[in-house]
Design a protein around this motif. Structure first.
Motif, mmCIF file in Angstrom:
data_model
loop_
_atom_site.group_PDB
_atom_site.id
_atom_site.type_symbol
_atom_site.label_atom_id
_atom_site.label_comp_id
_atom_site.label_asym_id
_atom_site.label_seq_id
_atom_site.Cartn_x
_atom_site.Cartn_y
_atom_site.Cartn_z
ATOM 1 N N TRP A 24 44.373 52.565 50.189
ATOM 2 C CA TRP A 24 45.232 52.867 49.049
ATOM 3 C C TRP A 24 45.821 51.567 48.523
ATOM 4 O O TRP A 24 46.388 50.783 49.276
ATOM 5 C CB TRP A 24 46.364 53.825 49.442
ATOM 6 N N SER A 25 45.674 51.318 47.236
ATOM 7 C CA SER A 25 46.180 50.065 46.677
ATOM 8 C C SER A 25 46.620 50.260 45.236
ATOM 9 O O SER A 25 45.996 51.011 44.488
ATOM 10 C CB SER A 25 45.082 48.992 46.722
ATOM 11 N N THR A 26 47.683 49.568 44.889
ATOM 12 C CA THR A 26 48.127 49.532 43.495
ATOM 13 C C THR A 26 47.935 48.128 42.911
ATOM 14 O O THR A 26 48.459 47.825 41.849
ATOM 15 C CB THR A 26 49.613 49.935 43.381
ATOM 16 N N ALA A 27 47.162 47.302 43.610
ATOM 17 C CA ALA A 27 46.921 45.932 43.130
ATOM 18 C C ALA A 27 46.133 45.978 41.821
ATOM 19 O O ALA A 27 45.187 46.750 41.686
ATOM 20 C CB ALA A 27 46.149 45.132 44.167
ATOM 21 N N ASP A 86 43.527 44.730 38.787
ATOM 22 C CA ASP A 86 42.137 44.269 38.849
ATOM 23 C C ASP A 86 42.017 42.756 39.002
ATOM 24 O O ASP A 86 41.129 42.278 39.704
ATOM 25 C CB ASP A 86 41.360 44.727 37.607
ATOM 26 N N ASP A 87 42.913 41.989 38.354
ATOM 27 C CA ASP A 87 42.812 40.526 38.466
ATOM 28 C C ASP A 87 43.066 40.068 39.902
ATOM 29 O O ASP A 87 42.468 39.098 40.369
ATOM 30 C CB ASP A 87 43.747 39.812 37.481
ATOM 31 N N VAL A 88 43.911 40.766 40.626
ATOM 32 C CA VAL A 88 44.174 40.442 42.031
ATOM 33 C C VAL A 88 42.980 40.855 42.889
ATOM 34 O O VAL A 88 42.550 40.115 43.772
ATOM 35 C CB VAL A 88 45.472 41.124 42.514
ATOM 36 N N ARG A 89 42.422 41.988 42.591
ATOM 37 C CA ARG A 89 41.246 42.470 43.339
ATOM 38 C C ARG A 89 40.068 41.519 43.140
ATOM 39 O O ARG A 89 39.289 41.299 44.060
ATOM 40 C CB ARG A 89 40.870 43.878 42.917
ATOM 41 N N SER A 90 39.954 40.943 41.954
ATOM 42 C CA SER A 90 38.851 40.010 41.688
ATOM 43 C C SER A 90 38.970 38.736 42.516
ATOM 44 O O SER A 90 37.987 38.023 42.711
ATOM 45 C CB SER A 90 38.777 39.664 40.196
ATOM 46 N N LEU A 91 40.168 38.465 43.037
ATOM 47 C CA LEU A 91 40.388 37.316 43.923
ATOM 48 C C LEU A 91 40.099 37.651 45.382
ATOM 49 O O LEU A 91 40.187 36.784 46.252
ATOM 50 C CB LEU A 91 41.833 36.816 43.796
#
Length: 142
Positions: free
Chosen positions: A94-97, A99-104
């Motif tokens: 479960w994450s609310t991060a 997309d730009d953070v996920r791309s890292l």
């Protein structure tokens, strides 16, 4: 160890280049003290995950680590948006991060679950609009 040792770190928010400095520093200190590798690993992982959560979600925060002869206490505090549903946030994946953070490579939803899995005790206190405090303990077995 006859006397408790305390470390305090300020985690800068939104700065992934500095994310991990506090956990690296505490890992080095625990090695110098001579603690067992499994204890060092648990503490380093728990602090790192909390540190990353502060960078991603809370625009930074504060970490205090108290080391005594029988335990290591970690208190991570931020004034971020708070966690609306702590039980949901504790679910692996479960994450609310954003997309730009996920791309890292961050934001996989393992932060809080890993913090719980690598500590002996963990309490999450969070108020929406106020912030979050996570209290963790790792026991040192003689």
């Amino acid at each position: 160890m006859t006397q408790a040792i305390t470390f305090h770190y300020t985690v800068p928010g939104d700065d992934f280049t500095r994310a991990g400095e506090a956990s690296s520093s505490i890992k080095k200190a625990l090695k110098q003290i001579g603690l067992a590798p499994d204890i060092i690993r648990k503490v380093a992982i728990a602090v790192y995950e909390g540190e990353i959560n502060m960078v991603i979600h809370a625009h930074g925060g504060e970490i205090t680590v108290d080391i005594s002869s029988d335990e290591i206490r970690m208190i991570l505090t931020d004034t971020g948006p708070g966690i609306p549903d702590v039980d949901l946030a504790m679910r692996e994946g479960w994450s609310t991060a954003p997309d730009d953070v996920r791309s890292l490579g961050f934001g996989a939803g393992m932060g809080l679950p890993n913090m719980k899995n690598y500590t002996d005790e963990m309490i999450v206190e969070s108020t929406v609009g106020v912030g979050t405090t996570v209290k963790m303990r790792v026991f040192i077995k003689s």
